[in-house]
Design an enzyme around this catalytic site. Sequence first.
Site, PDB file in Angstrom:
ATOM      1  N   ASP A 205       0.835  -1.202   0.000  1.00 54.94           N
ATOM      2  CA  ASP A 205       0.000   0.000   0.000  1.00 54.94           C
ATOM      3  C   ASP A 205       0.873   1.257   0.000  1.00 54.94           C
ATOM      4  O   ASP A 205       1.870   1.334   0.729  1.00 54.94           O
ATOM      5  CB  ASP A 205      -0.864  -0.024   1.276  1.00 54.94           C
ATOM      6  N   LEU A 210       5.182   5.449   2.053  1.00 49.43           N
ATOM      7  CA  LEU A 210       5.907   4.596   3.000  1.00 49.43           C
ATOM      8  C   LEU A 210       7.390   4.953   3.012  1.00 49.43           C
ATOM      9  O   LEU A 210       8.025   5.022   4.061  1.00 49.43           O
ATOM     10  CB  LEU A 210       5.709   3.122   2.604  1.00 49.43           C
ATOM     11  N   GLU A 248       1.731  -0.220  -5.001  1.00 44.22           N
ATOM     12  CA  GLU A 248       0.870   0.894  -5.391  1.00 44.22           C
ATOM     13  C   GLU A 248       1.743   2.140  -5.484  1.00 44.22           C
ATOM     14  O   GLU A 248       2.135   2.717  -4.463  1.00 44.22           O
ATOM     15  CB  GLU A 248      -0.233   1.104  -4.343  1.00 44.22           C
ATOM     16  N   HIS A 315     -10.468  -0.996  -6.212  1.00 49.12           N
ATOM     17  CA  HIS A 315     -11.382  -0.761  -5.093  1.00 49.12           C
ATOM     18  C   HIS A 315     -11.488   0.719  -4.730  1.00 49.12           C
ATOM     19  O   HIS A 315     -12.356   1.109  -3.963  1.00 49.12           O
ATOM     20  CB  HIS A 315     -10.899  -1.557  -3.871  1.00 49.12           C
TER      21      HIS A 315
HETATM   22  C1  NOJ Z   1      -4.426   3.060  -0.763  1.00 52.21           C
HETATM   23  C2  NOJ Z   1      -5.616   2.159  -0.669  1.00 52.21           C
HETATM   24  O1  NOJ Z   1      -5.870   1.613  -1.939  1.00 52.21           O
HETATM   25  C3  NOJ Z   1      -6.752   3.005  -0.138  1.00 52.21           C
HETATM   26  O2  NOJ Z   1      -7.968   2.307  -0.198  1.00 52.21           O
HETATM   27  C4  NOJ Z   1      -6.429   3.459   1.266  1.00 52.21           C
HETATM   28  O3  NOJ Z   1      -7.410   4.343   1.714  1.00 52.21           O
HETATM   29  C5  NOJ Z   1      -5.077   4.175   1.311  1.00 52.21           C
HETATM   30  N1  NOJ Z   1      -4.063   3.518   0.555  1.00 52.21           N
HETATM   31  C6  NOJ Z   1      -4.592   4.292   2.735  1.00 52.21           C
HETATM   32  O4  NOJ Z   1      -4.183   3.036   3.208  1.00 52.21           O
END
Ligand code: NOJ
Length: 557
Positions: A205, A210, A248, A315
């Site tokens: 994530d 990060l 991501e 999502h």
């Molecule tokens: C990215 C995730 O895809 C999202 O759903 C989330 O709100 C943020 N990161 C924070 O973790």
Amino acid sequence: MRLTETADVWWKNAVVYCLDIETFFDTDGDGRGDIRGLSQRIDHLAELGVTCLWLMPFYPTPDRDDGYDITDFYGVDSRLGTHGHLVELITLAQDRGIRVIADLVVNHTSDQHPWFQSARASRESPYRDWYVWRDEPPADAAEGIVFPDQETSLWQYDEQAGQYYLHQFYKQQPDLDIANPQVREEIIRIIGFWLQLGLSGFRVDAVPFLLDTKGAQDAGALPDPHDYLRDLRAFLNRRNGHALLLGEVNLPYQDTRKFFGDEDGDELTMCFDFIGMQKLYLSLARSDPAELVKALNERPVPPEEAQWGTFVRNHDELTLDKLTEQEKQEVFDAFGPDQDMQLYGRGLRRRLPPMLGNDPARIKMVYSLLFSLPGTPVLFYGEEIGMGENLSVDGRNAVRTPMQWTSGVNGGFSAADPDNLFRPMVEGELSPEYVNVADQRRDPDSLFSWIKLLVQRYRESPELSWGTCTILATEAPSVFAHRSDCEGGTVIALHNFADEPAEVTIAVAGAAAGLRVADLLSGAVTEVGTDGTFRHRVEGYGCCWLRVLRPGDRYLV
Ligand code: NOJ
């Protein structure tokens, strides 16, 4: 064929399927999906041809951000099941050739996490330095807010702590400080724990956040954050040589490329292609693939054993943050003109079918693109049956409604009273009555049958996953044509972005005799002329995958 590589470097031609356990299948009637439910429905994924299951966060959480706010990185939320259920699920999936990965959300914790509770309570807490504190918020505290509808600053004053803490996302998600070696070690321990339980890697994530150490007090003394990503990858593959990190990273291409690491790819194994996805929507809005072509031409080639993760929807909101204001407006006008379809003015909280007016040909064309473009396709649950969104549900959760299994009550998702579902079903023309797995698996013309076919042909065609992709010019501006070559095999794909049929001339080779092309999707065979070209008609929103058959070829088509 690269058989050895396809087995070892399995992500190169994987079919990734993302789901949230709590919206998939409920076995105990509490209105929320559970791990046992997913285990019971694992054969649905096997039938579709999924090879990698990505689980959204299943850890204990107060659910301020749908599970992306975690109170125990080693736990399983008791509402979903136990560690035992999870190991059972992983075993069942592996029996069917499906690897399981999970979200690794370690940029931040929940503010309810015992580490943060301890950290805020005292400056002497061993966890105080696991978070990022300041006496005064910096001047740029409001820059780069991810959720501008909810937050006005990246820094939140905490009464108990008497200081401000950094939170890149919601204020209930304080950022961990990876400049602290103890935090870095703990993240590695978390990875080791889940690998030992049987996971085959992680969707990481918010990777750039990060690695960002801007909040740290003594930034000059810190190691290069990319060194840490390299360490994570090295540790992961020491423990499990087949495990992957799917990151991501929503940045411009050249910046994203850095997260793959050096030319051997020693950081993230895969990065999502956010730019290609946004340009795809712009191209769809214009019925002209030119912008997609431009993006593909600009997209860096990843290291040989790394791969882009391609997707149509996920999502979150369909983010359009890398388009210009005018381009974004074009996509809004085409696919989400109403205020309540948009999120933070920068994306759309919709699924694909309703955006495309539920036009079956156009929807099928888009998935054909997803499976034929270079990159590993990542599906979000429900895409295989063409689920829609429920705009009465808040924010991004509009696209996270329960899976639609049957036309029955609650779409067969749960036996609970419909008023007790933890999230409501889709209503209207895409409700379970009209869109569900049970009907579509028996219908050869359904989207489910189409996507199954795409998966099968994609898995059989190493050209698409391992090959060199060349974009072909055609005389019809609405037709996107590309060819993929791998060790003597060639597949040419044509996609028409407009609703009018078009004819194109494609050059397969120089002068040649006895060539034919066979459509892997319909079976139709076309002769190639002795000049090495053939003409092909592509219907409005039509598509085809043409395998070149040379004399003596023994392909199964
Ligand atoms: C990215 C995730 O895809 C999202 O759903 C989330 O709100 C943020 N990161 C924070 O973790």
